[in-house]
Design an enzyme around this catalytic site. Structure first.
Site, PDB file in Angstrom:
ATOM      1  N   HIS A 130       4.268  28.990  93.049  1.00 32.38           N
ATOM      2  CA  HIS A 130       4.294  30.055  92.053  1.00 32.38           C
ATOM      3  C   HIS A 130       5.715  30.163  91.505  1.00 32.38           C
ATOM      4  O   HIS A 130       6.654  29.540  92.013  1.00 32.38           O
ATOM      5  CB  HIS A 130       3.827  31.386  92.638  1.00 32.38           C
ATOM      6  CG  HIS A 130       2.335  31.516  92.729  1.00 32.38           C
ATOM      7  ND1 HIS A 130       1.526  31.476  91.615  1.00 32.38           N
ATOM      8  CD2 HIS A 130       1.503  31.665  93.796  1.00 32.38           C
ATOM      9  CE1 HIS A 130       0.264  31.609  91.983  1.00 32.38           C
ATOM     10  NE2 HIS A 130       0.220  31.719  93.301  1.00 32.38           N
ATOM     11  N   ASP A 160       7.350  31.320  84.906  1.00 33.39           N
ATOM     12  CA  ASP A 160       6.059  31.205  84.222  1.00 33.39           C
ATOM     13  C   ASP A 160       6.194  31.269  82.707  1.00 33.39           C
ATOM     14  O   ASP A 160       5.578  30.464  81.993  1.00 33.39           O
ATOM     15  CB  ASP A 160       5.118  32.334  84.668  1.00 33.39           C
ATOM     16  CG  ASP A 160       4.433  32.031  85.990  1.00 33.39           C
ATOM     17  OD1 ASP A 160       4.502  30.874  86.437  1.00 33.39           O
ATOM     18  OD2 ASP A 160       3.844  32.952  86.573  1.00 33.39           O
TER      19      ASP A 160
END
Length: 380
Positions: A130, A160
């Site tokens: 992540h 992200d």
């Protein structure tokens, strides 16, 4: 159709985070973005699919890609498109029969955008991860935190979105321009570990010049200095001060009654920063956020009140700019940047409805074929 990307068709394979963020950016500026989902699946974020910010201004088609007919339908859609976005682990699209070799063979001008955390190759390419992991190994996470404390995850803004989805959107536009000129498409390997490292360029510049201390929270831009930090007010609100330049720093000293305090003369001496920060904190804590805003906002002190999410859309500058808009009854960030030419239409909520008939008709499927695909459960 309007906007700088009007006339561009992008096929987006449903995913989470950075891939749909890139699709949103392209759709916001006029591209036709068609999202391919799984049959009977309202979306990976099905609980909020009707108000998904990153899904706005899309058309959806649910296709069973495990069937031969479904696979051919997806290939036909990609053959009609200028670009493709996917965010799967390396090798997934190849196993589906939708890898770059196949699709570029059908459509040599196709821009094939791939977004992953670790990249398409390298020792960790197949590992799960992540945002927090991608920004950990490239040094970015280490730079975010307070003096003497542990690294603080900056939400998932850096990996992200800034270093992931936005990097992919830039890559798509760059490659689309090249394809328009040369007729040749290409594969974009957008990796969050690379993109977030790119965002840290100025930190590396300072480090290379010997002007950056590798201990977080001890530098002039990371909250270590007294003139670039946030402070709590008497009402529990916060203010942000960024008085870096000498002339701005002088204005700050004047506003806080510190113009004649000799301790503040050595602005750039890190040894004095903790004590100077304590002095400013004590002064700021005596009044409310509104008091300091009335005194300093709009001046060259480089000041701003720290707004909560609930407050931010109502700030007078943010409201005047239209930085937030209503989409489907929900508050969302407005498209950015802004173009002086014909802007794209305002974003619309996508919801979970299917647009299969219109999408497939646009690539030449006749009503009988569409009906047969639907009856077979290939398209829903």
């Amino acid at each position: 159709m309007a906007g700088p990307l009007a006339g561009v068709r992008i096929i987006e394979f449903e995913g989470l985070g950075p891939a749909p963020f890139a699709g949103m950016m392209l759709a916001d500026h006029g591209a036709e973005v068609i999202r391919i989902t799984r049959p009977g699946h309202a979306g990976l974020l099905s609980a909020i699919a009707a108000t998904d910010v990153f899904a706005r201004s899309r058309r959806r088609v649910a296709i069973d890609m495990k069937s031969a007919e479904g696979l051919q339908t997806v290939r036909d859609l990609c053959a009609s498109a200028h670009g493709l976005i996917e965010g799967f682990r390396p090798g997934v699209m190849e196993r589906l029969g939708l890898g770059p070799d196949v699709l570029l063979g059908l459509n040599p001008a196709l821009v094939y955008g791939r977004i992953t955390g670790w990249g398409q190759d390298g020792p960790l390419a197949q590992a799960a991860g992540h945002d927090i992991n991608y920004i950990a190994i490239n040094g970015v996470l280490h730079t975010v935190g307070v003096r003497g404390g542990k690294p603080v995850p900056p939400m998932n803004y850096v990996g992200d979105f800034g270093g992931g989805g936005m990097l992919l959107a830039f890559g798509m536009v760059a490659a689309l321009l090249a394809a328009k000129t040369t007729g040749a498409g290409q594969v974009i390997d957008a990796a969050m570990v690379d993109g977030s490292a790119l965002l840290s360029g100025m930190t590396w510049q300072l480090a290379n010049a010997g002007a950056w201390n590798d201990a977080p929270g001890t530098n002039w831009l990371d909250g270590g200095s007294h003139f670039y930090d946030t402070y709590v007010c008497s009402d529990g609100g916060f203010v942000a001060i960024g008085a870096i330049e000498p002339q701005f720093y002088a204005l700050l000293r004047g506003a806080l009654g510190l113009a004649d305090d000799p301790d503040f003369d050595a602005q750039m001496d890190p040894a004095g920063w903790p004590a100077l920060k304590d002095k400013i904190a004590a002064i700021i804590a005596t009044e409310t956020r509104d008091h300091w805003t009335a005194l300093m906002e709009g001046t060259d002190i480089c000041f701003a009140p720290v707004m909560t999410l609930a407050e931010a859309p109502g700030h007078h500058h943010v409201a005047a700019r239209g930085t937030f808009i209503q989409v489907g009854g929900q508050t969302q960030p407005a498209p950015a940047p802004r173009f002086s030419g014909a802007p794209a239409a305002a974003p619309v909520a996508t919801g979970t409805e299917s647009h299969a008939d219109a999408v497939l008709a646009a690539i030449g499927y006749d009503p009988a074929r569409i009906s047969a695909l639907r009856d077979a459960g290939v398209v829903r």
